[in-house]
Design an enzyme around this catalytic site. Sequence first.
Site, PDB file in Angstrom:
ATOM      1  N   TYR A 227      18.265   0.455  14.428  1.00 50.75           N
ATOM      2  CA  TYR A 227      17.868   1.465  13.516  1.00 50.75           C
ATOM      3  C   TYR A 227      16.267   2.154  13.950  1.00 50.75           C
ATOM      4  O   TYR A 227      15.669   1.380  14.602  1.00 50.75           O
ATOM      5  CB  TYR A 227      17.560   0.645  12.341  1.00 50.75           C
ATOM      6  CG  TYR A 227      18.737   0.212  11.355  1.00 50.75           C
ATOM      7  CD1 TYR A 227      19.833   1.228  11.004  1.00 50.75           C
ATOM      8  CD2 TYR A 227      18.928  -1.017  11.212  1.00 50.75           C
ATOM      9  CE1 TYR A 227      20.911   0.637  10.540  1.00 50.75           C
ATOM     10  CE2 TYR A 227      20.139  -1.488  10.517  1.00 50.75           C
ATOM     11  CZ  TYR A 227      21.169  -0.528  10.310  1.00 50.75           C
ATOM     12  OH  TYR A 227      22.402  -1.098   9.539  1.00 50.75           O
TER      13      TYR A 227
ATOM     14  N   ARG B 127      -2.626   9.338  -1.482  1.00 45.31           N
ATOM     15  CA  ARG B 127      -2.308  10.755  -2.216  1.00 45.31           C
ATOM     16  C   ARG B 127      -2.438  11.780  -1.320  1.00 45.31           C
ATOM     17  O   ARG B 127      -1.897  12.814  -1.137  1.00 45.31           O
ATOM     18  CB  ARG B 127      -3.128  10.558  -3.494  1.00 45.31           C
ATOM     19  CG  ARG B 127      -3.165  12.216  -4.282  1.00 45.31           C
ATOM     20  CD  ARG B 127      -1.662  12.024  -5.054  1.00 45.31           C
ATOM     21  NE  ARG B 127      -1.689  13.603  -5.727  1.00 45.31           N
ATOM     22  CZ  ARG B 127      -1.554  14.755  -4.953  1.00 45.31           C
ATOM     23  NH1 ARG B 127      -1.372  14.427  -3.631  1.00 45.31           N
ATOM     24  NH2 ARG B 127      -1.418  15.640  -5.677  1.00 45.31           N
TER      25      ARG B 127
ATOM     26  N   ASP C 223      -6.595   4.124  -1.186  1.00 45.96           N
ATOM     27  CA  ASP C 223      -6.424   5.478  -0.464  1.00 45.96           C
ATOM     28  C   ASP C 223      -7.580   5.635   0.797  1.00 45.96           C
ATOM     29  O   ASP C 223      -7.326   6.069   1.695  1.00 45.96           O
ATOM     30  CB  ASP C 223      -6.340   6.628  -1.004  1.00 45.96           C
ATOM     31  CG  ASP C 223      -5.173   6.772  -1.877  1.00 45.96           C
ATOM     32  OD1 ASP C 223      -4.480   6.008  -1.976  1.00 45.96           O
ATOM     33  OD2 ASP C 223      -4.935   7.647  -2.727  1.00 45.96           O
TER      34      ASP C 223
ATOM     35  N   LYS D 265     -13.558   2.394  -5.942  1.00 45.00           N
ATOM     36  CA  LYS D 265     -12.151   1.955  -5.817  1.00 45.00           C
ATOM     37  C   LYS D 265     -11.331   3.093  -5.427  1.00 45.00           C
ATOM     38  O   LYS D 265     -11.232   4.240  -5.780  1.00 45.00           O
ATOM     39  CB  LYS D 265     -11.720   1.458  -7.472  1.00 45.00           C
ATOM     40  CG  LYS D 265     -10.197   0.950  -7.603  1.00 45.00           C
ATOM     41  CD  LYS D 265      -9.791   1.922  -8.494  1.00 45.00           C
ATOM     42  CE  LYS D 265      -9.377   3.512  -8.470  1.00 45.00           C
ATOM     43  NZ  LYS D 265      -8.392   3.939  -9.008  1.00 45.00           N
TER      44      LYS D 265
ATOM     45  N   GLU E 281       1.770   9.600   2.911  1.00 46.32           N
ATOM     46  CA  GLU E 281       2.298  10.055   1.574  1.00 46.32           C
ATOM     47  C   GLU E 281       2.166  11.430   1.466  1.00 46.32           C
ATOM     48  O   GLU E 281       2.941  12.375   0.831  1.00 46.32           O
ATOM     49  CB  GLU E 281       1.892   9.150   0.433  1.00 46.32           C
ATOM     50  CG  GLU E 281       2.219   9.735  -0.830  1.00 46.32           C
ATOM     51  CD  GLU E 281       1.780   8.974  -2.064  1.00 46.32           C
ATOM     52  OE1 GLU E 281       2.273   7.809  -2.149  1.00 46.32           O
ATOM     53  OE2 GLU E 281       0.802   9.383  -2.517  1.00 46.32           O
TER      54      GLU E 281
ATOM     55  N   ARG F 130      -0.586  -2.558  -4.063  1.00 49.91           N
ATOM     56  CA  ARG F 130      -1.733  -2.161  -4.796  1.00 49.91           C
ATOM     57  C   ARG F 130      -2.157  -3.396  -5.925  1.00 49.91           C
ATOM     58  O   ARG F 130      -3.440  -3.244  -6.103  1.00 49.91           O
ATOM     59  CB  ARG F 130      -1.402  -1.034  -5.815  1.00 49.91           C
ATOM     60  CG  ARG F 130      -1.203   0.388  -5.205  1.00 49.91           C
ATOM     61  CD  ARG F 130      -1.422   1.495  -5.817  1.00 49.91           C
ATOM     62  NE  ARG F 130      -0.590   1.451  -7.183  1.00 49.91           N
ATOM     63  CZ  ARG F 130      -0.504   2.396  -8.180  1.00 49.91           C
ATOM     64  NH1 ARG F 130      -1.157   3.500  -7.754  1.00 49.91           N
ATOM     65  NH2 ARG F 130       0.024   2.346  -9.280  1.00 49.91           N
TER      66      ARG F 130
ATOM     67  N   TYR G 168       3.474   0.748  -4.032  1.00 54.10           N
ATOM     68  CA  TYR G 168       3.262  -0.331  -5.329  1.00 54.10           C
ATOM     69  C   TYR G 168       3.325  -1.712  -4.834  1.00 54.10           C
ATOM     70  O   TYR G 168       2.648  -2.609  -5.400  1.00 54.10           O
ATOM     71  CB  TYR G 168       4.230  -0.043  -6.510  1.00 54.10           C
ATOM     72  CG  TYR G 168       3.980   1.302  -6.854  1.00 54.10           C
ATOM     73  CD1 TYR G 168       3.236   1.986  -7.491  1.00 54.10           C
ATOM     74  CD2 TYR G 168       5.111   2.409  -6.529  1.00 54.10           C
ATOM     75  CE1 TYR G 168       3.142   3.173  -8.018  1.00 54.10           C
ATOM     76  CE2 TYR G 168       4.791   3.900  -6.886  1.00 54.10           C
ATOM     77  CZ  TYR G 168       4.048   4.127  -7.632  1.00 54.10           C
ATOM     78  OH  TYR G 168       3.705   5.502  -7.771  1.00 54.10           O
TER      79      TYR G 168
ATOM     80  N   MET H  97       1.733   4.890   1.353  1.00 54.57           N
ATOM     81  CA  MET H  97       0.964   5.635   0.052  1.00 54.57           C
ATOM     82  C   MET H  97      -0.448   6.074   0.576  1.00 54.57           C
ATOM     83  O   MET H  97      -0.997   5.675   1.810  1.00 54.57           O
ATOM     84  CB  MET H  97       0.512   4.527  -1.178  1.00 54.57           C
ATOM     85  CG  MET H  97       0.822   5.183  -2.470  1.00 54.57           C
ATOM     86  SD  MET H  97       0.568   4.033  -3.693  1.00 54.57           S
ATOM     87  CE  MET H  97       1.782   4.328  -5.026  1.00 54.57           C
TER      88      MET H  97
ATOM     89  N   ARG I  49      -5.324   7.316 -16.452  1.00 58.28           N
ATOM     90  CA  ARG I  49      -5.698   8.363 -15.702  1.00 58.28           C
ATOM     91  C   ARG I  49      -6.317   9.266 -16.504  1.00 58.28           C
ATOM     92  O   ARG I  49      -6.436  10.632 -16.264  1.00 58.28           O
ATOM     93  CB  ARG I  49      -4.464   8.776 -14.885  1.00 58.28           C
ATOM     94  CG  ARG I  49      -4.149   7.962 -13.731  1.00 58.28           C
ATOM     95  CD  ARG I  49      -3.411   8.767 -12.713  1.00 58.28           C
ATOM     96  NE  ARG I  49      -2.827   8.007 -11.656  1.00 58.28           N
ATOM     97  CZ  ARG I  49      -3.680   7.769 -10.586  1.00 58.28           C
ATOM     98  NH1 ARG I  49      -4.832   7.991 -10.331  1.00 58.28           N
ATOM     99  NH2 ARG I  49      -2.976   6.869  -9.637  1.00 58.28           N
TER     100      ARG I  49
END
Length: 550
Positions: free
Chosen positions: A240, A249, A202, A199, A308, A427, A424, A247, A142
């Site tokens: 339940y 961001r 998201d 890419k 998320e 991804r 994760y 996910m 990053r």
Amino acid sequence: MAISALQKERANYQPKLPKALRGNVNIVEGKATESVADQADIKKLFPNTYGLPLITFESVSTKTAFPALNVGVILSGGQAPGGHNVISGIFDGLKMLNPASKLYGFLGGPGGFVDNKFIELTAEIIDAYRNTGGFDIIGSGRTKLEETAQFDKGLQNCKALGINAVVVIGGDDSNTNACVLAEYYSSINAGVQVIGCPKTIDGDLKNEMIETSFGFDTACKVYSELIGNIMRDANSAKKYWHFIKLMGRSASHIALECALQTQPNICLISEEVAAKKQTLGEIVDYIADVISKRAENGENFGVILIPEGLIEFIPEMKILIEELNELLAEGTATAQAFSHVKNSHRVDWTAEKLTSNSSVVFRSLPEGIATQLTLDRDPHGNVQVSKIETEKLLIEMVEAELAERKLEKKYVGKFAAQNHFFGYEGRCAAPSNFDADYCYSLGYNAANLIGNGKTGYMSSIRNTTAPAAEWIAGGVPITMMMNMERRHGHMKPVIQKALVELDGKPFSYFASQRDLWAVKTDFVYPGPIQYFGPTQVCDKVSETLKLEKA
Ligand code: FBP
């Protein structure tokens, strides 16, 4: 190295290329372009790469001779299924142009480009990674590529390797930086072209010319499989409520796509919460209303999808988070002082430093969540939303609300909840046929843009709801996607981030169905991604794309 039976079969999969990229490829230059907004400002900042024409490719019978090309590739940001296929597409595309071409991979993301960490990607290496998930072929990172000193160091490294072009595989920020790099190299006649590839799982790097970012399709299919499995469990055990955070961001594309695939009882959409200025209390009430309604029908179970990024779209939380980001920004006196405060006093210490409204909101949060909001920032100084357990926050608050309703005899059910976070898990999944084909085409296309001397372009593959043979291949000038935005106190040229459009077809369809899905148990179980079998199953595109292109 041991590989699974599926991996072995999948290695033989030949990704489908658009007809336009098969055999000899001719470049067709279209109309000059303008940026989506702030044209004068963007033109001034990008004098060499602004206004370039749109490009499409077509297959022709005549062969053009291309010199051998040396290209470097960088993976930037979070993993997304299909990255290895972009790289194998670049490799095959370059070899098709001239078999003496070479591909180098910079290791560990943009940092490898600056620090000259690389490997040559040979046929043997590439073959071991075809159609596999992950970014492990060269790794990602990053590090932000935005300083001239970094550009100059990268250029030195390119010169040493005889590299003519760099492909940056990344999201909106990485592609913005790729454009700045392209402009800089053009301005100094560096002789190094820069091409971007879209890419991110998201799904927020999309526009008229980029129909989807790669990885979104596979990641959503994996999450939808898992959600479907949980739905079947919920519908079997009937005891339940499952709160599932997904996910993404910032934008809620993943949650929306998974909702379209699975038909949950509730799916929150951050963009709607922001548009309606909903408070946390109102969101809790909405969830409690649906739970109460289902309880009246004897159904004390269900599934709730939570994006998320939600927390940052709730107006009062957004203000609180902004204040916290400022208060705890690295290098500030307050951040320094905070680090010396005992854990048990941190919430009180922080609350005292906030404005009165934010202090009330902060103190109203469960202690665990308040603490999470004060934890480590990302490299941009922002709170790391993937670490905030919104799903647990909502469970706690909904439980309290239902307890009150029970006392008032307004709720007759039994509430037991389970929390999940899917991110994760998806991804690095083996790319779906769509992502395998799309990514390979993006890479092959990038090689053709490079062969034709282009810089400052993003590889673009369109018409993606049609069979792959009919996809339109070409390039879009990155400046075309840009506008000016305030970032960290300064106006900056950036690629517009695509949030969920509340008047768009995917959201409109969801909104027209959600009240039914809320009370009825109308779950859909998509099952695992299929790599072999009927094309209507294996080559299925996302519901978002299908609705957007309908
Ligand atoms: P990119 O924007 O780099 O594609 O990454 C997206 C993402 O997967 C988000 O969905 C998530 O919030 C973030 O990465 C998690 O980051 P990290 O990999 O650093 O935990």
